[in-house]
Design an enzyme around this catalytic site. Structure first.
Site, PDB file in Angstrom:
ATOM      1  N   GLY A 245       0.831  -1.204   0.000  1.00  0.00           N
ATOM      2  CA  GLY A 245       0.000   0.000   0.000  1.00  0.00           C
ATOM      3  C   GLY A 245       0.858   1.243   0.000  1.00  0.00           C
ATOM      4  CG  ASN A 246      -0.291   4.689  -1.424  1.00  0.00           C
ATOM      5  OD1 ASN A 246      -1.002   5.468  -0.814  1.00  0.00           O
ATOM      6  ND2 ASN A 246      -0.688   4.066  -2.530  1.00  0.00           N
ATOM      7  NE  ARG A 247       5.345   6.482   4.712  1.00  0.00           N
ATOM      8  CZ  ARG A 247       5.622   5.614   5.664  1.00  0.00           C
ATOM      9  NH1 ARG A 247       4.715   5.347   6.587  1.00  0.00           N
ATOM     10  NH2 ARG A 247       6.786   5.020   5.701  1.00  0.00           N
TER      11      ARG A 247
END
Ligand code: CTP
Length: 402
Positions: free
Chosen positions: A212-214
């Site tokens: 995923g990412n932030r």
């Protein structure tokens, strides 16, 4: 000054207790002269500085100071003005009124007015420098800005008594300009169909792990809220976030890039404006192990494959008159990358924003951004709240493309 959007509007003017209340008399007069129906609410302490009769004489309307007026307790519900006013302006806005509104406390007429407001809210704070700079006040200002409250001032200069510093009520002309601009922004997207994507996607590795990412979704949710405020019909498609979607949006929750692609394509043809704010994963694991991988089996080798680029797909299917805006999240060389992306992806506009710094990017309330238009024009923007940036992006979409 020339006010284009004020005539015929109902403006709730909240006057809090502070010496600057005397300047607000001029604000009430100017608004009334420009054709607004000005309804003044004063806190009891405001009446220590200026008499209610001054405002009622100038506006031609009775002034309210109490939640339960003795003369007609049941006839004027405390939420009436908030619900019906085209705009609420609070001047001077004191630390206490801002704090109560930020926390949702409603224990007097002024706080009830704010909590029941349906239209835009403009706040012109005035207080001593120490109070303005206090962390609590600054936190409240950030909270309110994130919810779409427009702040104007305070300015620097002489304060009450011998003090000089930040905290002075800004000039009445600045407050008038902010009111006029906010009124111009209401309903300017009425019935325009806007599709916004938000948040980041999650690409499963096994039953419990993902790539995923932030991205927190804050920018996309701000865009959706701002578009709704301006009358648009909004579909918000978001990856997993902790945010509460605006109730007026049609909300679609997705997890993976493939789900995002599908959800976007399902509604894209109906949208006049599409804002691809989501941080869509560029790759996904070729294999989803399904069951949770066990540590004892040793680290897995995760082979990745590219996902579809939703933005490029959207541009390739663009229908006549459709406006497509993309984002570019960058950690360096913002201008070069944003310009490259506007060319490569074929969007009308790319909003480049710096990520990974303390005051800009994922999970932060403010953004440092620049706008790269198709054709090569670039506009750098000062640091601002994500909600303010959302307003500005929609202003530009409206001005240039609709
Ligand atoms: N985007 C998309 N689909 C993808 C990847 C990105 O629609 N699979 C969109 C994003 O929503 C954003 C724009 O493309 O509007 C740019 O995303 P960004 O992650 O900044 O750029 P990338 O194209 O992924 O390029 P890079 O990762 O090399 O910076």
């Amino acid at each position: 000054m020339e006010l284009s959007n004020v005539a015929g509007k109902v403006i709730g003017l909240g006057v809090c207790g502070g010496i600057a209340a005397y300047k607000v008399v001029e604000l009430a007069r100017e608004l009334t002269q420009a054709g607004a129906d000005v309804r003044v609410v004063m806190t009891p302490s405001a009446t220590e500085f200026v008499g209610a009769i001054t405002f009622s004489t100038l506006t031609g309307n009775p002034v309210r100071t109490e939640l339960f007026p003795k003369e007609a307790p049941s006839q004027i519900p405390h939420t009436d003005l908030g619900r019906t006013a085209d705009l609420i302006v609070i001047a001077p806005a004191t630390a206490k009124t801002m704090a109560k509104f930020a926390r949702g406390i409603s224990d007097d007429l002024m706080s009830a007015l704010l909590l029941s407001a349906k239209g835009p809210i403009v706040m012109a704070p005035a207080m001593h420098t120490e109070m303005w700079e206090n962390e609590a006040t600054q936190e409240n200002v950030q909270t309110l800005k994130a919810r779409g409250v427009r702040f104007v001032g305070p300015d620097s200069g002489p304060l009450a008594g011998p003090d000089v510093g930040v905290g002075r009520l800004t000039e009445v002309t600045n407050i008038l300009a902010a009111i006029d601009e906010e009124l111009g922004r209401t309903e300017d997207l009425t019935d325009v169909r806007v599709l916004v994507t938000a948040g980041g996607t999650q690409e499963p590795i096994d039953a419990v792990r993902f790539i995923g990412n932030r991205s927190s979704g804050t920018m996309g949710f701000a865009l959706a809220a701002e578009a709704i405020r301006r009358g648009a019909k909004v579909t918000l498609i978001s990856g997993p976030t902790h945010l509460v979607p605006p109730s007026a949006a049609e909300f679609v929750s997705v997890a993976t890039a493939a789900e995002m692609e599908q959800a976007v394509m399902d509604v894209a043809s109906d949208a006049r404006v599409i804002i691809m704010n989501a941080a869509v994963s560029d790759w996904r694991p070729v294999k989803n192990w399904g069951e949770k991988l066990k540590k004892a089996d040793g680290p897995p080798t995760i082979e990745l494959e590219p996902t579809q680029d939703v933005l490029i797909d959207l541009v390739s299917r663009r229908r006549d008159g459709q406006v497509i805006v993309g984002f570019a999240a960058e950690t360096q060389e913002l201008e070069r990358h944003a310009l490259e992306k506007v060319g490569k992806k074929g969007a009308d506009l790319i909003v480049g924003n710096l990520v990974g710094t303390e005051d800009s990017g994922f999970g932060v309330q403010t953004n440092r951004a620049l706008l790269a238009f198709r054709g090569g024009e670039v506009r750098e923007l000062p640091i601002m709240s994500k909600r303010e940036l959302a307003g500005l992006i929609l202003d530009l979409v409206k001005e240039r493309f609709l």
